[in-house]
Design an enzyme around this catalytic site. Sequence first.
Site, short mmCIF file in Angstrom:
data_model
loop_
_atom_site.label_atom_id
_atom_site.label_comp_id
_atom_site.label_asym_id
_atom_site.label_seq_id
_atom_site.Cartn_x
_atom_site.Cartn_y
_atom_site.Cartn_z
N ASN A 8 0.88 -1.17 0.00
CA ASN A 8 0.00 0.00 0.00
C ASN A 8 0.92 1.22 0.00
O ASN A 8 1.45 1.60 1.03
CB ASN A 8 -0.89 -0.04 1.25
N ARG A 90 -2.23 -2.17 -3.74
CA ARG A 90 -3.41 -1.32 -3.65
C ARG A 90 -3.22 -0.15 -4.62
O ARG A 90 -2.20 0.53 -4.59
CB ARG A 90 -3.56 -0.77 -2.24
N HIS A 179 -12.73 3.32 -1.40
CA HIS A 179 -12.92 2.36 -0.29
C HIS A 179 -13.59 1.07 -0.78
O HIS A 179 -14.16 0.32 0.03
CB HIS A 179 -13.83 2.92 0.82
N ARG A 240 -11.32 16.04 5.93
CA ARG A 240 -12.08 16.40 4.72
C ARG A 240 -13.54 16.60 5.11
O ARG A 240 -14.07 15.84 5.91
CB ARG A 240 -12.00 15.28 3.67
N GLU A 382 -8.66 -4.48 4.65
CA GLU A 382 -8.41 -4.28 3.23
C GLU A 382 -7.21 -5.10 2.75
O GLU A 382 -7.22 -5.64 1.65
CB GLU A 382 -8.19 -2.79 2.95
#
Length: 395
Positions: A8, A90, A179, A240, A382
């Site tokens: 990742n 990823r 996601h 965010r 994940e």
Amino acid sequence: MSSILVINAGSSSVKYQLIEPQTEERLASGLVERIGEPEGRLVHRSDDGREEERRVHVADHTAAFAEMVAAFERAGTPVAALGIAAVGHRVVQGGSVFSAPTRIDDLVAAQILELGSLAPLHNPGQHQAIVAARERFPGVPHVAVFDTAFHQTMPQEAYAYAIDSGVAERHGIRRYGFHGTSHQVVSRRAAEFLGRPIESLRQIVLHLGNGASACAVAAGRSIDTSMGFTPLEGLVMGTRGGDLDPGALLHLLREGYAVDELDRLLNHGSGLLGFTGTGDFRDVRAAADAGDDEAALAIAVYAHRVRRYLGAYLVELGGADAIVFTAGVGENNAALRAEICAGLEWFGIRIDGSRNESPDRGARRISADDSRVEVLVVPTDEEAEIARQTRALVG
Ligand code: ADP
């Protein structure tokens, strides 16, 4: 034994996990960060719990992989002896090109780089890591697993923005959603937990972590999600703010804000942090509990936004069989789960207070026995899902 190395990568960091895909056992994990800076840092954890942390200087992603390989060696588990069968990467943005995990060849690598125009914060660093990892591990298949792929099943009415279609087409402006790997693994595990075929379920998955998004999953397929063209749309997140009238941005531009300032404001200076000065939900909750009005407002706006999407997805799905909370905040903050589900009895949604407060960590039911909709907490993973999809592709 064969294992999958899951990578990742960001523009200045590489996180890695070595996973036995069948048992999902972590054989090792670590990260190399501050790539390109005068002083970087490596952390490597072995499966016996030993951890090594050291300062390193890494000029680029190639050097980062060399450091990772050296760390495996120092830990007494040289990579050559680990039986790495494949590397799973990823990748954040797969655009409209990739709707499934994809074996990486030169063409795929080039396409991932090209999609960097849509995800300048993510794809370029991930592409560099892919190039470096293919150099370092040339003998094994490399697979890209895209955050956007799961959402490629959204119907056009869910992914199209109502702007000039020529402009949208020329610039690739549509909703992609992110996601996806998390929404996919969580919705599958929720079905397993319930012991029901995923094809029979309407699920609303609420991934509430540093980043946050909601997803409407019908029969195991994403039909709508709250993130859009970028991971800025939708829910309130750590730094965010989610949905914002684009007119506010035009106003700020006219008031003299530079594009980079707006980028910083939207990506790093908004959300919980914008309200309170911290983007960590635990701190915001503690401040709210201590009587801080801004923190209380931040949580109220956060919960209100989740509920707005919950309502929308109940309509889109024609009701729901399960609402599933996941990720750092969703898995851990019982009070927020209760706030989100408050007053929804009319929809058949009823939480059981003591189940919701239970300190259990695994997949669990928090709805009351007389709740028509199952409300679950299902931990996301994940990396395990990337390992699983990589293995499924390469056999
Ligand atoms: P990422 O999106 O970086 O993977 P995570 O899913 O780990 O993020 O979620 C991080 C968020 O989870 C942080 O805001 C953190 O405060 C929150 N969190 C972690 N543990 C708890 C907890 N026990 N209670 C409330 N929030 C928590």
